[in-house]
Each structure stands twice: as structure tokens, then as C-alpha cells.
Design a protein around this motif. Sequence first.
Motif, PDB file in Angstrom:
ATOM      1  N   UNK A   1      -5.741   5.437  -8.176  1.00 45.68           N
ATOM      2  CA  UNK A   1      -6.135   4.027  -8.206  1.00 45.68           C
ATOM      3  C   UNK A   1      -4.927   3.106  -8.350  1.00 45.68           C
ATOM      4  N   UNK A   2      -3.923   3.521  -9.144  1.00 46.92           N
ATOM      5  CA  UNK A   2      -2.718   2.702  -9.277  1.00 46.92           C
ATOM      6  C   UNK A   2      -1.986   2.624  -7.941  1.00 46.92           C
ATOM      7  N   UNK A   3      -1.947   3.745  -7.223  1.00 48.88           N
ATOM      8  CA  UNK A   3      -1.277   3.739  -5.917  1.00 48.88           C
ATOM      9  C   UNK A   3      -2.046   2.936  -4.874  1.00 48.88           C
ATOM     10  N   UNK A   4      -3.313   2.601  -5.188  1.00 49.59           N
ATOM     11  CA  UNK A   4      -4.102   1.724  -4.327  1.00 49.59           C
ATOM     12  C   UNK A   4      -4.442   0.435  -5.074  1.00 49.59           C
ATOM     13  N   UNK A   5      -3.513   0.016  -5.932  1.00 46.93           N
ATOM     14  CA  UNK A   5      -3.737  -1.168  -6.772  1.00 46.93           C
ATOM     15  C   UNK A   5      -4.118  -2.380  -5.916  1.00 46.93           C
TER      16      UNK A   5
ATOM     17  N   UNK B   1     -16.350  -0.543  -4.358  1.00 44.77           N
ATOM     18  CA  UNK B   1     -15.694   0.572  -5.013  1.00 44.77           C
ATOM     19  C   UNK B   1     -14.921   0.189  -6.260  1.00 44.77           C
ATOM     20  N   UNK B   2     -14.023   1.084  -6.671  1.00 44.70           N
ATOM     21  CA  UNK B   2     -13.235   0.906  -7.885  1.00 44.70           C
ATOM     22  C   UNK B   2     -11.890   0.262  -7.555  1.00 44.70           C
ATOM     23  N   UNK B   3     -11.417  -0.556  -8.495  1.00 41.55           N
ATOM     24  CA  UNK B   3     -10.155  -1.256  -8.266  1.00 41.55           C
ATOM     25  C   UNK B   3      -9.359  -1.315  -9.564  1.00 41.55           C
ATOM     26  N   UNK B   4      -8.142  -0.774  -9.537  1.00 43.42           N
ATOM     27  CA  UNK B   4      -7.233  -0.899 -10.682  1.00 43.42           C
ATOM     28  C   UNK B   4      -6.575  -2.263 -10.595  1.00 43.42           C
ATOM     29  N   UNK B   5      -6.660  -3.049 -11.663  1.00 48.02           N
ATOM     30  CA  UNK B   5      -6.150  -4.424 -11.631  1.00 48.02           C
ATOM     31  C   UNK B   5      -5.906  -4.930 -13.045  1.00 48.02           C
TER      32      UNK B   5
ATOM     33  N   UNK C   1      -6.575  -7.248 -16.232  1.00 44.01           N
ATOM     34  CA  UNK C   1      -7.816  -7.770 -16.799  1.00 44.01           C
ATOM     35  C   UNK C   1      -7.976  -9.242 -16.424  1.00 44.01           C
ATOM     36  N   UNK C   2      -9.216  -9.673 -16.329  1.00 45.03           N
ATOM     37  CA  UNK C   2      -9.559 -11.055 -16.000  1.00 45.03           C
ATOM     38  C   UNK C   2      -9.274 -11.417 -14.550  1.00 45.03           C
ATOM     39  N   UNK C   3      -9.009 -10.414 -13.730  1.00 47.45           N
ATOM     40  CA  UNK C   3      -8.944 -10.634 -12.282  1.00 47.45           C
ATOM     41  C   UNK C   3     -10.027  -9.783 -11.648  1.00 47.45           C
ATOM     42  N   UNK C   4     -10.326 -10.069 -10.394  1.00 46.01           N
ATOM     43  CA  UNK C   4     -11.374  -9.296  -9.727  1.00 46.01           C
ATOM     44  C   UNK C   4     -11.028  -9.138  -8.277  1.00 46.01           C
ATOM     45  N   UNK C   5     -10.490  -7.958  -7.924  1.00 44.14           N
ATOM     46  CA  UNK C   5     -10.077  -7.732  -6.533  1.00 44.14           C
ATOM     47  C   UNK C   5     -11.263  -7.391  -5.650  1.00 44.14           C
ATOM     48  N   UNK C   6     -12.462  -7.292  -6.275  1.00 44.13           N
ATOM     49  CA  UNK C   6     -13.635  -6.998  -5.463  1.00 44.13           C
ATOM     50  C   UNK C   6     -14.322  -8.280  -4.969  1.00 44.13           C
ATOM     51  N   UNK C   7     -13.791  -9.415  -5.378  1.00 45.22           N
ATOM     52  CA  UNK C   7     -14.397 -10.671  -4.897  1.00 45.22           C
ATOM     53  C   UNK C   7     -13.905 -10.968  -3.503  1.00 45.22           C
TER      54      UNK C   7
END
Length: 231
Positions: A165-169, A219-223, A225-231
Motif C-alpha cells: 500500500x505504501x508503494x501505491x501511496x 479500494x484501500x489507500x495508504x495516506x 490522516x484527514x485526507x481522502x484519496x478515494x474522493x
Amino acid sequence: MKGKVVLMVEDNEHVQELNRLVLEREGCMVLTAPSLDAARQILAGHPVIDIVVLDILLPDGSGLDFIPELKKSTAAPVLMLTSRRGYGDMVQGLTGGADDYMTKPYRVEELLARLVALLHRREAAHGNIRLTRGPLVLDTVAQRAFLHGEDILLQPREYAVLLYLIRHEGEGVPAEQLFEAVWKLPALGNTNAAKTAVSRLRRKLSGSGYTISSGRGTGYCFERENRNCNR
């Protein structure tokens, strides 16, 4: 040098303080030990060490004799920094496991240059062995994760999930993709193992400033806190 952890084994208070200030100005974390016993205690409690600066003449023994023991505790390169200028001492140090040998008096600019060269050499030999996200550090050689210097004791699959997940941050990784990448099996609609690993990781990442978010269909996203890469 920014973010690197330096263990400095040096009993001369003036030298220790000067080097500490110089290295901290470069963004390093400096762990100081005035003796071999103090160095052992640091190594036992702080396993993430990037490089060691080691004197020879120490109150409780010789730095030269300590190198084999040191190498069992850390893979970090070792720079001998000593007033012993004899050719025999230098040969003993370099053949005994030290990666470089530097004598006092010295210029701090040369010390920094040698440390940078050792770190570059290590990374060239082993690749990028550390992934750092704030206080979270992944050692890709030992396959361990540390938070604020403490081992968070990940299971092998948990570590593999976090690394992927970090490598697909910043990307949304579907549960099926994550399962197949880590477990090396077809998902076939069964991703419970991946979900369980992510749930455990979220708890273990508490206090790191990072999390693993999830969203329907993304899916899952490593990011952070208080951000949202799924938006």
C-alpha cells in the motif's frame, strides 16, 4: 542525511557535542554513547540505526574489538573516528569490519562527506532499504516496521500489505488486487484475509499520522490522516 539515525560512540564530550550539533543541523537523529556498554543499551532499545561513528579508545574497551559484536546487532556501515593514526590500526579497523577510517583532528565537512558516501554506497548495494513516512519506518531488508523507533511487531502478511500500500501511496487498491499481490492466490471473491490485515494495520498505525482509508468501489489507500484519496 535528513532523517537518518546516527549512533555516535565517543567519550570525548567536546567531540561528541560538536558532531551532534553538526549532524542534527543536517536533519539527523543522533544517539550518543560515551562507552561500549552505553552503545549496547542503545542498540538493544533502538534497532533502527543508519550509520555508526565509532571511536577506538573508550573507557570500557576498544572500538576495534567491538566491531564484530556491533555487526551482529546492525547492518549499518561503521566509520571509525579516532586519534589512533597508526597504519596498523587503520588496517585492523578496515579488515575487522569498519567501512571507513578517519583520524582526529578533522574537519566536520569531511566527516559529513564520508558519512554521505557510506550511506550512498550502502543504498547502491542494497537498494532503498528504508521507507520513511513521518515517524513510520519500514526496513525492507529486515522486513520490520518501526513507529517512533519502536518495532510495531507486524506479522509477515501485515508487513507485506503495508509495504504494497505504501508503494501505491495515494492510489485506491481494490481488495482483490491486494489479496492477489500479497497472498499470491486468485481472490475468487474471497478477500477476508486482506480485510483482516488492513484492520490490524489501522490499529498499529495509530499515532503515525497515516492511515489506510477505504471507499466503496475504490479500494484501500495508504495516506495521511484527514485526507481522502478515494474522493
